[in-house]
Write an enzyme that holds these catalytic residues in place. Sequence first.
Site, PDB file in Angstrom:
ATOM      1  N   GLY A  55       0.838  -1.199   0.000  1.00 10.26           N
ATOM      2  CA  GLY A  55       0.000   0.000   0.000  1.00 10.26           C
ATOM      3  C   GLY A  55       0.868   1.243   0.000  1.00 10.26           C
ATOM      4  N   CYS A  82       5.164  -6.136   1.891  1.00 12.39           N
ATOM      5  CA  CYS A  82       5.462  -4.705   1.941  1.00 12.39           C
ATOM      6  C   CYS A  82       4.672  -4.036   3.077  1.00 12.39           C
ATOM      7  CB  CYS A  82       5.181  -4.071   0.591  1.00 12.39           C
ATOM      8  SG  CYS A  82       5.891  -2.404   0.408  1.00 12.39           S
ATOM      9  N   TYR A  83       3.650  -3.261   2.769  1.00 13.91           N
ATOM     10  CA  TYR A  83       2.812  -2.652   3.806  1.00 13.91           C
ATOM     11  C   TYR A  83       2.260  -3.726   4.745  1.00 13.91           C
ATOM     12  CZ  TYR A  83      -0.898   0.292   5.880  1.00 13.91           C
ATOM     13  OH  TYR A  83      -1.708   0.979   6.744  1.00 13.91           O
ATOM     14  N   HIS A 169       8.275  -7.416  -3.159  1.00 14.67           N
ATOM     15  CA  HIS A 169       7.047  -7.815  -3.871  1.00 14.67           C
ATOM     16  C   HIS A 169       7.298  -9.089  -4.692  1.00 14.67           C
ATOM     17  CE1 HIS A 169       4.487  -4.293  -3.063  1.00 14.67           C
ATOM     18  NE2 HIS A 169       5.645  -3.649  -2.966  1.00 14.67           N
ATOM     19  N   GLU A 171       5.121 -10.821  -6.190  1.00 20.40           N
ATOM     20  CA  GLU A 171       4.139 -10.950  -7.263  1.00 20.40           C
ATOM     21  C   GLU A 171       4.573 -10.334  -8.576  1.00 20.40           C
ATOM     22  OE1 GLU A 171       2.860  -7.206  -4.937  1.00 20.40           O
ATOM     23  OE2 GLU A 171       3.959  -9.081  -4.616  1.00 20.40           O
ATOM     24  N   SER A 223     -24.137  -9.706 -25.734  1.00 15.71           N
ATOM     25  CA  SER A 223     -23.568  -8.702 -26.631  1.00 15.71           C
ATOM     26  C   SER A 223     -22.890  -9.326 -27.838  1.00 15.71           C
ATOM     27  CB  SER A 223     -22.547  -7.855 -25.867  1.00 15.71           C
ATOM     28  OG  SER A 223     -21.393  -8.628 -25.564  1.00 15.71           O
ATOM     29  N   GLY A 224     -22.567 -10.613 -27.753  1.00 18.06           N
ATOM     30  CA  GLY A 224     -21.810 -11.257 -28.810  1.00 18.06           C
ATOM     31  C   GLY A 224     -20.335 -11.327 -28.501  1.00 18.06           C
ATOM     32  N   GLY A 225     -19.902 -10.656 -27.422  1.00 19.77           N
ATOM     33  CA  GLY A 225     -18.516 -10.704 -26.998  1.00 19.77           C
ATOM     34  C   GLY A 225     -18.208 -11.959 -26.220  1.00 19.77           C
ATOM     35  N   VAL A 226     -16.939 -12.094 -25.811  1.00 15.86           N
ATOM     36  CA  VAL A 226     -16.490 -13.285 -25.109  1.00 15.86           C
ATOM     37  C   VAL A 226     -17.244 -13.462 -23.789  1.00 15.86           C
ATOM     38  CG1 VAL A 226     -14.502 -14.435 -24.064  1.00 15.86           C
ATOM     39  CG2 VAL A 226     -14.197 -13.071 -26.132  1.00 15.86           C
ATOM     40  N   ASP A 227     -17.337 -12.391 -23.014  1.00 20.11           N
ATOM     41  CA  ASP A 227     -17.853 -12.506 -21.648  1.00 20.11           C
ATOM     42  C   ASP A 227     -19.312 -12.958 -21.619  1.00 20.11           C
ATOM     43  OD1 ASP A 227     -15.376 -11.400 -21.191  1.00 20.11           O
ATOM     44  OD2 ASP A 227     -16.163  -9.368 -21.001  1.00 20.11           O
ATOM     45  N   SER A 228     -20.171 -12.236 -22.333  1.00 18.32           N
ATOM     46  CA  SER A 228     -21.587 -12.587 -22.290  1.00 18.32           C
ATOM     47  C   SER A 228     -21.847 -13.930 -22.967  1.00 18.32           C
ATOM     48  CB  SER A 228     -22.434 -11.485 -22.937  1.00 18.32           C
ATOM     49  OG  SER A 228     -22.126 -11.320 -24.300  1.00 18.32           O
ATOM     50  N   SER A 229     -21.055 -14.260 -23.984  1.00 20.91           N
ATOM     51  CA  SER A 229     -21.244 -15.547 -24.670  1.00 20.91           C
ATOM     52  C   SER A 229     -20.906 -16.713 -23.755  1.00 20.91           C
ATOM     53  CB  SER A 229     -20.388 -15.600 -25.936  1.00 20.91           C
ATOM     54  OG  SER A 229     -20.776 -14.611 -26.859  1.00 20.91           O
ATOM     55  N   LYS A 372     -10.233 -11.838 -17.811  1.00 23.38           N
ATOM     56  CA  LYS A 372     -10.567 -12.150 -19.202  1.00 23.38           C
ATOM     57  C   LYS A 372      -9.900 -13.438 -19.690  1.00 23.38           C
ATOM     58  CE  LYS A 372     -12.362  -9.724 -21.934  1.00 23.38           C
ATOM     59  NZ  LYS A 372     -13.738  -9.604 -22.470  1.00 23.38           N
TER      60      LYS A 372
END
Length: 516
Positions: A55, A82-83, A169, A171, A223-229, A372
Amino acid sequence: MDTSSIVILDFGSQYTQLIARRIREQNVFSVVLPCTAKLEEIQSCKPIGIVLSGGPCSVYDADAPNADPAVLNLGKPILGICYGLQFITHHLGGKVRSAEKREYGHAEVSIVDPAIPLFAGLPVNLHVWMSHGDEALDLPPGFHLTARTSNAVAGIANPDRNIWAVQFHPEVHHTRHGTELLRNFLFNVCKAKPDWTPEHFIKSTVAAIREKVGDGHAICALSGGVDSSVAAVLVHRAIGDRLTCVFVDNGVLRKNEFFKVQENLCEKLGLNLVAVDASGRFLSRLAGVTDPETKRKIIGNEFISVFDDEAHRIAQQTGGVDWLVQGTLYPDVIESSSVKGPSQTIKSHHNVGGLPETMKLKLIEPLRDLFKDEVRRIGRDMKMPEDILQRQPFPGPGLAVRILGEITPERVALLQEADDIVVTEIKAAGLYQQIWQSFAVLLPVKSVGVMGDQRTYAYTCAIRAVHSEDGMTADWVPLPYDVLKRISSRIVNEIRGINRVVYDITSKPPGTIEWE
C-alpha cells in the site's frame, strides 16, 4: 464458489491484482477484499490463507488504511507483503519508522533463515523488487528476522503463529523467484490443493446456477462478446431452454454488428436469441449528453429497461422471468466498486455501476470472479469456437465511450466506418489475436486539412492499440508503420468527415484503455 480460497486484503497497492493472478496461475482460487472487510466476510470466503497486500501509506499515519487487527488471530496462515509486513509489525508490538534510505526498484536480498518453509528451494541471495519508504525497526515479540537487504529488514516470521512477511514484492516479474515463494506459501504453508481448474469451475458454477434458478426462467444480456457468450453457455448448460438471450441494438454497435452477432451466435452456439432494435430509444436518451459517466449511467439504465420490457413479454410466454444473466468480470467489479481499500473508483461499468435501484430482475453473474484470460480458458473447456473466444473486448456502452462529446447518428456512422477500417487492417496484418484491443476513437476536435486542392475542416480520429493480460494494466502497442500508414490513408480517403488521424501512445496507468 464452493472451493477454499486465499483471501487478499487490499491496502491500496498497485500490485494487488498481480497477487491474485499469480495465485490463480497455481490453480488455487484467490479473492481480493478491501482491507476494511469485516471478519465475517473474510471467513465466508473459506480462507485457507490470508495475504496482506502492499500500500502507498504509512501504518503510523492517522488516516492509514487499516484492517481489523483480529484478522491476525484467525488462526489462518498469513503472508504480509510490503505494507503487510509493516501492518503486522505495527499491530503486534513492533515499531515501524520512516526509512533513512528508501528502497524503490531492484534490490538484493540475503536470506538469513533459509530453513523456513517460505524460502524452501530458493537461493540465499535474491534479486527482488522493492517499493517502500518505511521500514520495520523493532520486530514484534515472537518474530525473528528471516531476510534483509544492506539497508533494512526484508523478511520476518513467527512460525508458531503461522505468520510470515516480506518487505519486497514476490508478485511482480522483477522478483526472479517470486513465483516460487508464493508457491511455497500456498503449498508448504497453507497446504493448498491445486484444484481450481476450468473443469472444476464449470461443474461448480453450473450446479450453483441450477440450484439458484430452480424452475425459474432467465434472460441473458448477450452482446456477442467473449464474456456474455461464455456466461450464456454456462447458464444454458444449467437450465437449458429456460434461458432466453436478448441482444439489443443500442445504436452504438460496430458496423453491421447487429446482424453479424445474430447469425454467429444462433448458428455456432445454438442459443435461443431474441434481437431487439432499440437504437432510436438509446440515441434519443443520449442526445446532448457529453459527460462520460452520465453516458454510462444512461446506457446502463436503458439496457435494464429494455430487458425489463423483454422479460415481461417473455414472461407471458413462459409464465415468468426472474433472473438476468450478465457477463460481468472481475476488473469491472474492481473499477466500479473500488475494492482497493482507499483507492478511488475509476469509472462505472454499465453492467455494474449503472444498474438502477428499481431493477425488477435478480442478477446472475457467473464470471464476476474471473479475469478475461480465465474466461477464455473456461470457454475453451466448453468447446466454444475460437473466433468467438478470441474476439477482442468491446465495451458494454459500445461506441458511446469512443465518441468524445455528444452522441449523434452522424458521429456514430463516422466512427463505425473508421473502426471497421482499423479492425480490417489489423486482421489483414495478422495482429488481431496478438493485441488485447485495437480500435478507433472519434474526437470532438476539428482541424483544417486540404484534399484535392480544397480546404477541409473535419474531425480527428485517434487509433488505440494495447497489450494487456486482464484489462487492469495495459501497454500501448508499437504498431508497424506500414499498418498505421494503411489505416490512416484509408480513413482520410474513404470517410468524408475525418481528415486527420493520430495514434494514442498512452499506457494504463496513467490513462485507461477506453477514452471515456
